[in-house]
Design a protein around this motif. Structure first.
Motif, PDB file in Angstrom:
ATOM      1  N   GLY A  49      25.045 -27.632  -9.356  1.00 55.16           N
ATOM      2  CA  GLY A  49      24.730 -26.204  -9.305  1.00 55.16           C
ATOM      3  C   GLY A  49      25.891 -25.347  -9.742  1.00 55.16           C
ATOM      4  N   GLY A  53      26.383 -25.698 -13.465  1.00 54.96           N
ATOM      5  CA  GLY A  53      25.738 -24.475 -13.934  1.00 54.96           C
ATOM      6  C   GLY A  53      24.220 -24.528 -13.921  1.00 54.96           C
ATOM      7  N   ASP A  54      23.605 -25.467 -13.196  1.00 56.29           N
ATOM      8  CA  ASP A  54      22.140 -25.563 -13.119  1.00 56.29           C
ATOM      9  C   ASP A  54      21.654 -24.656 -11.988  1.00 56.29           C
ATOM     10  N   LYS A  55      21.316 -23.418 -12.385  1.00 49.25           N
ATOM     11  CA  LYS A  55      20.927 -22.409 -11.393  1.00 49.25           C
ATOM     12  C   LYS A  55      19.635 -22.779 -10.677  1.00 49.25           C
ATOM     13  N   GLU A  56      18.633 -23.250 -11.436  1.00 49.64           N
ATOM     14  CA  GLU A  56      17.322 -23.582 -10.859  1.00 49.64           C
ATOM     15  C   GLU A  56      17.459 -24.703  -9.823  1.00 49.64           C
ATOM     16  N   LEU A  58      20.161 -25.471  -8.165  1.00 49.45           N
ATOM     17  CA  LEU A  58      20.920 -24.927  -7.029  1.00 49.45           C
ATOM     18  C   LEU A  58      19.993 -24.225  -6.047  1.00 49.45           C
TER      19      LEU A  58
END
Length: 699
Positions: A49, A53-56, A58
């Motif tokens: 996350g 940088g994987d927002k979804e 996270l």
């Protein structure tokens, strides 16, 4: 009782709740399993996350973590409700068992114990034992699973740091064992000191009247400080030990965490471990070290519970009165006989020796004798409050120890000088939980001389703690009314008119020829009438019918914290008629809780000796010879012309002999003075006074 037996007893408290405990453990296991997922979710949040940088992903994992926490919260509420129910049920069960047992224990248990001490011991022990159902105890059961899961998680992440975590376990074990051993020792000391303080406190409150009259508040305050500080110091030690235990545990955990950060950082810098894995490792290490602390703390927890468990079950093992078994014989009304009866409270100090007495059915028997001759002890044996050392008592030829105890005691009513009244209504104290019509109650009140008082209040009048709202005579009249309404075939009068006025005394004596004509009546008395029928306070000493004695020696109860030479104490004992008894024991003889080891007359003689050694200029006698024998009474009256000649003496009495010795007589009726003067003048000129004298020798 050994520690293993105590632990077995504690676990036995939980056996009736196995299904509920299984549910609690299931809830804990589910919570533990869900908690095991949290570190892995946190690692994903950190690595994929924040860093990846994987927002979804996270957001999904954060929501997933939130749902897990909410599920755990619901499970914890269910689990805690069930646990609290178990704890409350155990507390009630232990309290009920101890109360029932206390009511059946043999009478000698109460000789040197007061109510405050007994209540304190039971409450402290039950409170400690109930903690076996605390959350921490159940939590430990599931910690093994949590620890196993944590170790697996650690090995998955990194085996090298896992070995480092495992090395901390024996270190914690040694430290926890040290604290547990120390706490057990302090808890044993705390329980002992608390028991001593509770006994002293009950003894002091019971004698608060004597504390005030003899001005010994400062002495008692010094004793309070000494005893209470001893208890508080032990409590402080336990609290500090708990703090040291917690601080040491935290230091070890933080030391381990610091090492994980340092070693983990190196592994991260060498690209051998992710940042999220380090944080997950720290969480999993807590899953290992936390259970170890909890498991090792069980020993620490039990070190505080086991001493109470031992004392509680030692109390529960005390011998109860026997006589309610199915094999017992039903009693029948007939002749009572004492056959070669002997009894002693202490070894080699016989109170009764080879006594043979017959009380034929329907007879009226008077027991007389000097104070301490064993009259009241004989009554206690008849009531099976004590068991004979040798010999036996029979009813209709059957040993009373073979009769159903409850039914036997229902055949006997006692009207005593030491009646106890419950803090309830006059009706309740007469009926004693039996459903009796007010018509019969009022008839009994009339026969006992209580009717006039009842007419001014009512049967619903609350008498106060042990009849504090009544006079001594009114209390004895309630005892007589109680005996009459219960219609027992055997009536025992133990100085039953010692506090009643002359009118009531004649009324009561008349019952021997009417209501009690067919009863077996046993009378202990010194009264000739019945024998014919068969600061400022430091200047005042009080010799009362209601003297309170502290649970200490005869010397202490006479001196009342003053330094008095034994020569003067023995001189006072001789003057008070106590010397013969002292010669058989000693001044160091411990009198028991409120003089439980003494007769009523011996207690009053101690009160008189106390007044003589304190040499107060004002002496108040409040029915001071109500329980003394005729020999001692004449000896005491003689003091008015010798040792008390220069004193101001105020006498409250019903006895004619003392009236003749008075310089001034003040006669009270209904709260008003109805006559005053000397004996000769009042006996000639005062009609009220003459009426009272004409009704008997005693006034």
């Amino acid at each position: 009782m050994r520690n293993k037996e105590a632990v077995k007893k504690l676990l036995g408290l939980l056996k009736d709740y196995r299904k509920i405990i299984a549910l609690i453990i299931a809830c804990l296991l589910i919570s533990t399993g869900l908690n095991m997922c949290i570190p892995l979710l946190n690692r994903g949040i950190m690595d994929y996350g924040f860093i990846g940088g994987d927002k979804e992903l996270l957001i999904k994992q954060v929501i997933c973590s939130l749902l897990i926490y909410m599920i755990i919260a619901v499970i914890d509420i269910i689990k805690e409700k069930k646990r609290v129910d178990i704890s409350a049920n155990i507390q009630y069960s232990l309290s009920e068992q101890s109360f029932k047992h206390l009511m059946k224990i043999k009478a000698d248990y109460f000789t040197n114990r007061n109510y405050a001490e007994i209540l304190n011991n039971i409450n402290v022990d039950i409170g400690n034992m109930t903690s076996i159902a605390d959350e921490g105890v159940f939590f430990v059961v599931t910690q093994a699973f949590s620890m196993v899961g944590g170790i697996i998680g650690l090995f998955i992440l990194d085996y090298r740091m896992t070995l480092m975590v495992l090395l901390f376990i024996p270190v914690k074990a040694v430290i926890m064992k040290h604290f547990a051993k120390k706490r057990k020792r302090i808890m044993d000391e705390f329980i002992t000191e608390s028991e001593k303080y509770a006994g002293w406190f009950g003894d002091t409150v019971g004698g608060v009247r004597e504390v005030k009259l003899f001005g010994i508040l400062e002495n008692k305050r010094a004793e309070f400080a000494d005893r209470q500080l001893s208890v508080i110091n032990k409590q402080k030690k336990m609290n500090m030990l708990a703090q040291w235990n917690g601080i040491t545990d935290n230091i070890i955990v933080h030391l381990l965490t610091s090492l994980i950060y340092i070693i983990g950082a190196n592994l991260v810098f060498d690209m051998q471990l992710s940042v999220g894995s380090v944080f997950a490792f720290i969480t999993y290490s807590a899953y290992v070290t936390g259970p170890i602390s909890a498991i090792l703390n069980i020993g620490y927890l039990l070190s505080g519970i086991i001493p109470s468990t031992k004392r509680y079950y030692e109390f529960m093992a005390l011998e109860e009165e026997k006589g309610n078994e199915e094999s017992m014989t039903e009693p029948c009304f007939g002749d009572l006989e004492l056959q070669n009866l002997s009894f002693s409270y202490e070894k080699d100090k016989a109170v009764l020796s080879d006594v043979n007495i017959s009380f034929p059915k329907g007879s009226k028997t008077v027991l007389i004798g000097r104070n301490g001759s064993g009259k009241s002890t004989l009554i206690s044996l008849l009531l099976q409050l004590y068991q004979p050392t040798s010999g036996k008592i029979t009813l209709c030829g059957t040993d009373i120890s073979e009769l159903v105890l409850k039914d036997y005691r229902n055949m006997v009513s006692v009207v005593s000088q030491d009646i106890y009244l419950f803090n309830s209504s006059i009706r309740d104290n007469i009926c004693m939980y039996k459903d009796i019509d007010d018509k019969f109650i009022m008839e009994a009140c009339k026969d006992s001389g209580l009717a006039d008082f009842i007419s001014g209040v009512s049967l619903d009048y609350v008498v106060g703690q042990n009849g504090a709202m009544l006079s001594g005579g009114q209390k004895q009249k309630i005892a007589l009314a109680r005996a009459l309404v219960h219609n027992s075939p055997v009536i025992i009068f133990d100085e039953a008119t010692s506090n009643t006025d002359v009118y009531s005394e004649h009324q009561i004596n008349g019952l021997l020829h009417t209501k009690l004509k067919e009863k077996t009546v046993i009378i202990i008395t010194h009264k000739q009438e019945i024998l014919k029928e068969a600061d400022y306070r430091n200047m005042v000493s009080v010799v009362s019918q209601d003297i309170y004695l502290f649970n200490s020696s005869i010397r202490d109860n006479i001196c009342m914290y003053k330094d008095i030479d034994d020569k003067f104490i023995m001189e006072a004992c001789k003057d008070s008629g106590l010397a013969d008894f002292i010669s058989g024991v000693s001044l160091d003889y411990v009198v028991g809780q409120n003089g439980a080891m003494l007769s009523g007359g011996q207690k009053q003689k101690i009160a008189l000796a106390r007044a003589l050694v304190h040499n107060s200029p004002v002496i108040i006698f409040d029915e001071a010879t109500s329980n003394t024998d005729v020999y001692s009474e004449h000896q005491i009256n003689g003091l008015l012309h010798t040792k008390l000649k220069e004193k101001t003496v105020i006498i409250i009495t019903h006895k004619q002999e003392i009236l003749k010795e008075a310089d001034q007589i003040i006669m009270l009726k209904d709260g008003a003075v109805v006559g005053s003067g000397v004996y000769d003048d009042l006996s000639k000129d005062n009609l009220e006074f003459k009426n009272m004298l004409n009704m008997g020798e005693k006034y």
